[in-house]
Motif scaffolding. Structure first.
Motif, PDB file in Angstrom:
ATOM      1  N   MET A   1      57.586   2.806-104.089  1.00 37.64           N
ATOM      2  CA  MET A   1      56.212   2.008-104.565  1.00 37.64           C
ATOM      3  C   MET A   1      56.372   1.892-106.161  1.00 37.64           C
ATOM      4  N   GLU A  16      58.074   3.649-111.285  1.00 39.52           N
ATOM      5  CA  GLU A  16      57.907   3.569-109.621  1.00 39.52           C
ATOM      6  C   GLU A  16      57.160   5.322-109.003  1.00 39.52           C
ATOM      7  N   THR A  18      55.959   7.518-105.986  1.00 36.74           N
ATOM      8  CA  THR A  18      55.481   8.230-104.638  1.00 36.74           C
ATOM      9  C   THR A  18      54.619   8.218-104.168  1.00 36.74           C
ATOM     10  N   SER A  19      53.919   8.598-104.345  1.00 37.57           N
ATOM     11  CA  SER A  19      52.201   8.611-104.012  1.00 37.57           C
ATOM     12  C   SER A  19      50.998   8.122-105.528  1.00 37.57           C
ATOM     13  N   ASN A  33      54.196   5.227-100.070  1.00 41.40           N
ATOM     14  CA  ASN A  33      55.378   3.658 -99.750  1.00 41.40           C
ATOM     15  C   ASN A  33      55.409   2.739 -97.984  1.00 41.40           C
ATOM     16  N   ASN A  34      55.570   1.868 -98.812  1.00 42.06           N
ATOM     17  CA  ASN A  34      54.776   0.930 -97.352  1.00 42.06           C
ATOM     18  C   ASN A  34      53.451   0.999 -96.964  1.00 42.06           C
ATOM     19  N   HIS A  35      52.313   0.840 -97.097  1.00 39.00           N
ATOM     20  CA  HIS A  35      50.796   1.188 -96.829  1.00 39.00           C
ATOM     21  C   HIS A  35      51.392  -0.433 -96.747  1.00 39.00           C
ATOM     22  N   LEU A  83      47.429  -3.767-103.538  1.00 40.53           N
ATOM     23  CA  LEU A  83      48.125  -3.068-103.217  1.00 40.53           C
ATOM     24  C   LEU A  83      48.772  -4.669-102.272  1.00 40.53           C
ATOM     25  N   ASP A  85      52.801  -5.301-101.202  1.00 36.24           N
ATOM     26  CA  ASP A  85      54.619  -5.674-101.126  1.00 36.24           C
ATOM     27  C   ASP A  85      54.762  -4.373-102.464  1.00 36.24           C
ATOM     28  N   ASN A  86      54.344  -2.968-101.921  1.00 33.14           N
ATOM     29  CA  ASN A  86      54.444  -1.922-102.489  1.00 33.14           C
ATOM     30  C   ASN A  86      55.095  -2.324-104.047  1.00 33.14           C
ATOM     31  N   LYS A  87      53.486  -2.075-104.031  1.00 35.43           N
ATOM     32  CA  LYS A  87      53.383  -2.463-105.787  1.00 35.43           C
ATOM     33  C   LYS A  87      51.986  -2.109-105.804  1.00 35.43           C
TER      34      LYS A  87
END
Length: 93
Positions: A1, A16, A18-19, A33-35, A83, A85-87
């Motif tokens: 993300m 980018e 990881t968390s 990612n994908n939250h 947050l 779309d992974n941004k």
């Protein structure tokens, strides 16, 4: 993300990750990612960033504290997060 951290003075970080762990007003929370989409208010605390590599602009690098090669922190007084779309966009004071 993708994580962007923006202050009134400048964009502090954009890369980018990881968390990211954030200091919410009711306690800290982590985003992976994908939250699911989220909008929240942040309180005083540390933004904890986990990534495989970091590139900070020289003007703002001093604001970040290295924990280890894959983790840095940023102390904030308050802010907001969005947050979608992974941004992740974090506005900090």
């Amino acid at each position: 993300m993708i994580l962007e951290i923006v202050s009134p003075e400048a964009t502090l970080f954009s890369a980018e990750v990881t968390s990211v762990t954030l200091p919410g007003v009711d306690g800290s929370f982590q985003i992976l990612n994908n939250h699911a989409p989220i909008v929240s208010i942040l309180g005083k605390g540390e933004v904890k960033i986990t990534a495989t590599s970091f590139n900070f602009a020289k003007e703002v690098a001093y604001k970040f504290k290295k924990v280890n090669d894959q983790n840095y922190t940023l102390a904030i007084e308050s802010g907001t997060i969005e947050l979608k779309d992974n941004k992740v966009i974090v506005l900090v004071d």
